[in-house]
Design a protein around this motif. Structure first.
Motif, PDB file in Angstrom:
ATOM      1  N   UNK A  93      91.722  20.878  46.678  1.00 53.11           N
ATOM      2  CA  UNK A  93      90.556  21.608  46.115  1.00 53.11           C
ATOM      3  C   UNK A  93      90.546  21.334  44.731  1.00 53.11           C
ATOM      4  N   UNK A  94      89.277  21.649  44.081  1.00 58.51           N
ATOM      5  CA  UNK A  94      89.380  21.814  42.652  1.00 58.51           C
ATOM      6  C   UNK A  94      88.700  23.095  42.314  1.00 58.51           C
ATOM      7  N   UNK A  95      88.827  23.600  41.098  1.00 61.68           N
ATOM      8  CA  UNK A  95      88.477  24.925  40.993  1.00 61.68           C
ATOM      9  C   UNK A  95      87.337  25.113  39.733  1.00 61.68           C
ATOM     10  N   UNK A  96      86.401  25.753  40.053  1.00 61.05           N
ATOM     11  CA  UNK A  96      85.323  25.783  39.057  1.00 61.05           C
ATOM     12  C   UNK A  96      85.087  27.252  38.887  1.00 61.05           C
ATOM     13  N   UNK A  97      84.999  27.625  37.593  1.00 61.40           N
ATOM     14  CA  UNK A  97      84.573  29.134  37.149  1.00 61.40           C
ATOM     15  C   UNK A  97      83.298  29.401  37.653  1.00 61.40           C
ATOM     16  N   UNK A  98      83.499  30.668  38.591  1.00 63.56           N
ATOM     17  CA  UNK A  98      82.091  31.176  38.973  1.00 63.56           C
ATOM     18  C   UNK A  98      81.873  32.444  38.244  1.00 63.56           C
ATOM     19  N   UNK A  99      81.200  32.401  36.996  1.00 61.60           N
ATOM     20  CA  UNK A  99      80.790  33.708  36.269  1.00 61.60           C
ATOM     21  C   UNK A  99      81.970  34.220  35.916  1.00 61.60           C
ATOM     22  N   UNK A 100      81.911  35.571  35.695  1.00 67.57           N
ATOM     23  CA  UNK A 100      83.201  36.289  35.085  1.00 67.57           C
ATOM     24  C   UNK A 100      83.511  37.464  36.407  1.00 67.57           C
ATOM     25  N   UNK A 101      82.665  38.217  36.399  1.00 62.31           N
ATOM     26  CA  UNK A 101      82.409  39.302  37.407  1.00 62.31           C
ATOM     27  C   UNK A 101      81.842  39.524  38.597  1.00 62.31           C
ATOM     28  N   UNK A 126      87.351  36.101  30.891  1.00 60.21           N
ATOM     29  CA  UNK A 126      87.396  35.421  32.328  1.00 60.21           C
ATOM     30  C   UNK A 126      88.051  33.960  32.277  1.00 60.21           C
ATOM     31  N   UNK A 127      87.580  33.338  31.160  1.00 55.91           N
ATOM     32  CA  UNK A 127      88.430  32.136  30.918  1.00 55.91           C
ATOM     33  C   UNK A 127      89.993  32.251  30.938  1.00 55.91           C
ATOM     34  N   UNK A 128      90.407  33.222  30.185  1.00 51.32           N
ATOM     35  CA  UNK A 128      91.798  33.214  30.102  1.00 51.32           C
ATOM     36  C   UNK A 128      92.439  33.696  31.362  1.00 51.32           C
ATOM     37  N   UNK A 129      91.788  34.509  32.269  1.00 51.93           N
ATOM     38  CA  UNK A 129      92.156  34.879  33.792  1.00 51.93           C
ATOM     39  C   UNK A 129      92.439  33.439  34.400  1.00 51.93           C
ATOM     40  N   UNK A 130      91.313  32.665  34.317  1.00 54.49           N
ATOM     41  CA  UNK A 130      91.293  31.263  35.080  1.00 54.49           C
ATOM     42  C   UNK A 130      92.553  30.660  34.422  1.00 54.49           C
ATOM     43  N   UNK A 131      92.826  30.354  33.368  1.00 53.20           N
ATOM     44  CA  UNK A 131      93.893  29.733  32.880  1.00 53.20           C
ATOM     45  C   UNK A 131      95.293  30.321  33.121  1.00 53.20           C
ATOM     46  N   UNK A 132      95.427  31.576  33.192  1.00 55.79           N
ATOM     47  CA  UNK A 132      96.726  32.289  33.835  1.00 55.79           C
ATOM     48  C   UNK A 132      96.656  31.837  35.306  1.00 55.79           C
ATOM     49  N   UNK A 133      95.776  31.912  36.000  1.00 57.46           N
ATOM     50  CA  UNK A 133      95.840  31.859  37.446  1.00 57.46           C
ATOM     51  C   UNK A 133      96.175  30.290  37.714  1.00 57.46           C
ATOM     52  N   UNK A 134      95.671  29.245  37.127  1.00 57.08           N
ATOM     53  CA  UNK A 134      95.575  27.945  37.558  1.00 57.08           C
ATOM     54  C   UNK A 134      96.460  27.131  36.777  1.00 57.08           C
ATOM     55  N   UNK A 135      96.609  27.638  35.585  1.00 59.69           N
ATOM     56  CA  UNK A 135      97.678  26.785  34.420  1.00 59.69           C
ATOM     57  C   UNK A 135      96.852  25.622  33.883  1.00 59.69           C
ATOM     58  N   UNK A 136      95.337  25.783  34.239  1.00 58.96           N
ATOM     59  CA  UNK A 136      94.599  24.618  33.545  1.00 58.96           C
ATOM     60  C   UNK A 136      93.246  25.392  33.011  1.00 58.96           C
ATOM     61  N   UNK A 137      92.694  24.757  31.974  1.00 65.40           N
ATOM     62  CA  UNK A 137      91.470  25.197  31.583  1.00 65.40           C
ATOM     63  C   UNK A 137      90.460  25.047  32.677  1.00 65.40           C
ATOM     64  N   UNK A 138      89.470  25.832  32.887  1.00 60.92           N
ATOM     65  CA  UNK A 138      88.470  25.510  33.758  1.00 60.92           C
ATOM     66  C   UNK A 138      87.306  24.271  32.972  1.00 60.92           C
ATOM     67  N   UNK A 139      86.990  23.627  33.883  1.00 57.42           N
ATOM     68  CA  UNK A 139      86.182  22.529  33.280  1.00 57.42           C
ATOM     69  C   UNK A 139      84.516  22.728  33.723  1.00 57.42           C
TER      70      UNK A 139
END
Ligand SMILES: [Zn+2]
Length: 413
Positions: A93-101, A126-139
């Protein structure tokens, strides 16, 4: 003669699967039942993840939580995070950020469609939650409901996210500063009433940086050059398909859905560059209507399985027994990286009947770089050691473009 670079290696058609709405409530078993077949066939799934799902009347929230009004960070679902990290590591998989809420503002607009004062703070969180969840910055950033204002496009880019969004007239309508909010709200309401609770799989085209890969072209150097644009697949040729994000009954019926898909694939096999990349947009939760423990929309699931086997080339996609044997199973990151690499490395110029393809890079090698001959034909005297013809005689591939190397191809107009 005209040639056009193709982004896929060996001229293959990039195929992406994007699944929207993975959130705190998603059970790994749901993703497994929809995608285990895709994974076993070698597909990668681009999951649009909602960092901080809001408990509202939204199909991607289980019925019991639709009135809570609370925010649910995805990081609170440890089992899911563990599953996703494992899949990320395996490259499945890859992870994309889908909005915030994923919430809806003013009744029918997506959270990024409107300019609200707390937008930037929400995005940062939202970005910081993504970073915490996946240990990478969403792109990459996928706006919910494909609704995003010009101001918010700028905002997400300011935070280093590449937006993936539609530029059809419907999207422009919602973005236009000249159309009063009232009319947009009316239109959004109509769309919601018609399609809000439907289930659908939407094939779209993904374009990066316009259509032109040459880095010596100024034609497409716009402010939004680096974005990924989502377009209705085959919009120019097939007018039975819906605009992006708008499900229509045609796609909901399994027969007409597969018929539409077969038209898109025929078009892709005829003109690889026009369908630059094919992306199938899916929503795992729609198969479990309404958050049932098992798949309830079995017709839809069967169509999905059939589509997968067409995309893999296991099943013919039309009545003439054509098979899709030119698919490149890829992700937004891979596609984007390859696109950028070709763009910064390769130039092409033409003098008389000679086309020179050249690497201007000191260090990078591009493998299996293909060009589509859109007009004219090749002269026999091309460099057969390094340049090969694909099965389709209008596609040529250079096996390896080494740093600072040069290839001449001779052509007849
Ligand atoms: Zn969504």
């Amino acid at each position: 003669m005209e040639i056009e670079p193709l982004v896929g290696p060996c001229g293959k058609l990039p195929i992406l699967i994007r699944d929207d709405d993975t959130n705190f409530f998603t059970m790994k078993s749901m993703l497994q039942s929809i995608y285990s077949e895709a994974w076993s066939k070698g597909f990668k799934v681009s999951l649009s993840v909602i960092p901080l799902q809001k408990g509202t009347d939204d199909m991607c929230v289980p019925p019991n939580f639709r009135k809570s009004g609370l925010l649910y960070p995805i990081t609170n679902n440890g089992t899911l995070i563990k599953f996703l990290r494992d899949k990320l590591q395996k490259g499945e998989i890859e992870v994309l950020q889908h909005g915030s809420s994923h919430s809806v503002v003013e009744s029918y607009r997506g959270e990024f469609g409107m300019n609200t004062s707390d937008q930037e703070a929400n995005l940062k969180r939202a970005i910081s939650i993504m970073k915490e969840a996946f240990e990478i910055r969403p792109r990459f950033f996928v706006p919910p409901y494909d609704d995003i204002s010009y101001k918010n496009l700028k905002l997400v880019k300011k935070y280093g996210l590449i937006p993936i969004y539609g530029r059809e007239s419907i999207n422009k309508f919602f973005r236009s500063p000249f159309i009063p909010a009232f009319f947009k709200k009316m239109a959004a309401k109509k769309i919601y009433q018609k399609f809000g609770k439907s289930a659908y799989v939407v094939p779209v085209m993904i374009n990066i940086l316009g259509n032109n890969l040459y880095n010596n072209s100024n034609k497409y150097k716009n402010a939004d050059d680096n974005d990924c644009h989502v377009r209705a697949a085959g919009a120019e040729a097939i007018n039975t398909l819906p605009p992006v994000g708008l499900p229509i009954e045609k796609l909901i019926s399994p027969v007409s859905f597969l018929d539409s898909i077969s038209k898109i694939l025929s078009l892709a096999s005829l003109n690889r560059s026009r369908i630059s990349s094919l992306c199938i947009i899916n929503h795992y939760h729609q198969y479990f209507n309404d958050w049932n423990k098992t798949i309830t929309r079995t017709n839809m699931f069967n169509s999905w399985q059939k589509l997968l086997s067409c995309l893999t080339g296991d099943t013919a996609f039309d009545d003439n027994c054509q098979y899709l044997n030119f698919g490149w199973k890829t992700t937004f990151s891979e596609l984007y990286n390859r696109f950028r690499k070709i763009k910064r490395t390769i130039t092409a110029s033409k003098t008389g009947s000679k086309i020179t393809i050249q690497s201007i890079s000191d260090s990078e090698t591009v493998d299996n770089l293909s060009f589509l001959i859109t007009y004219g034909s090749l002269e026999k005297l091309y460099d057969t050691e390094n340049v090969t013809l694909e099965k389709e005689s209008n596609i040529i591939t250079i096996k390896e473009v080494l740093p600072k190397s040069k290839f001449n191809i001779y052509v007849n107009d």
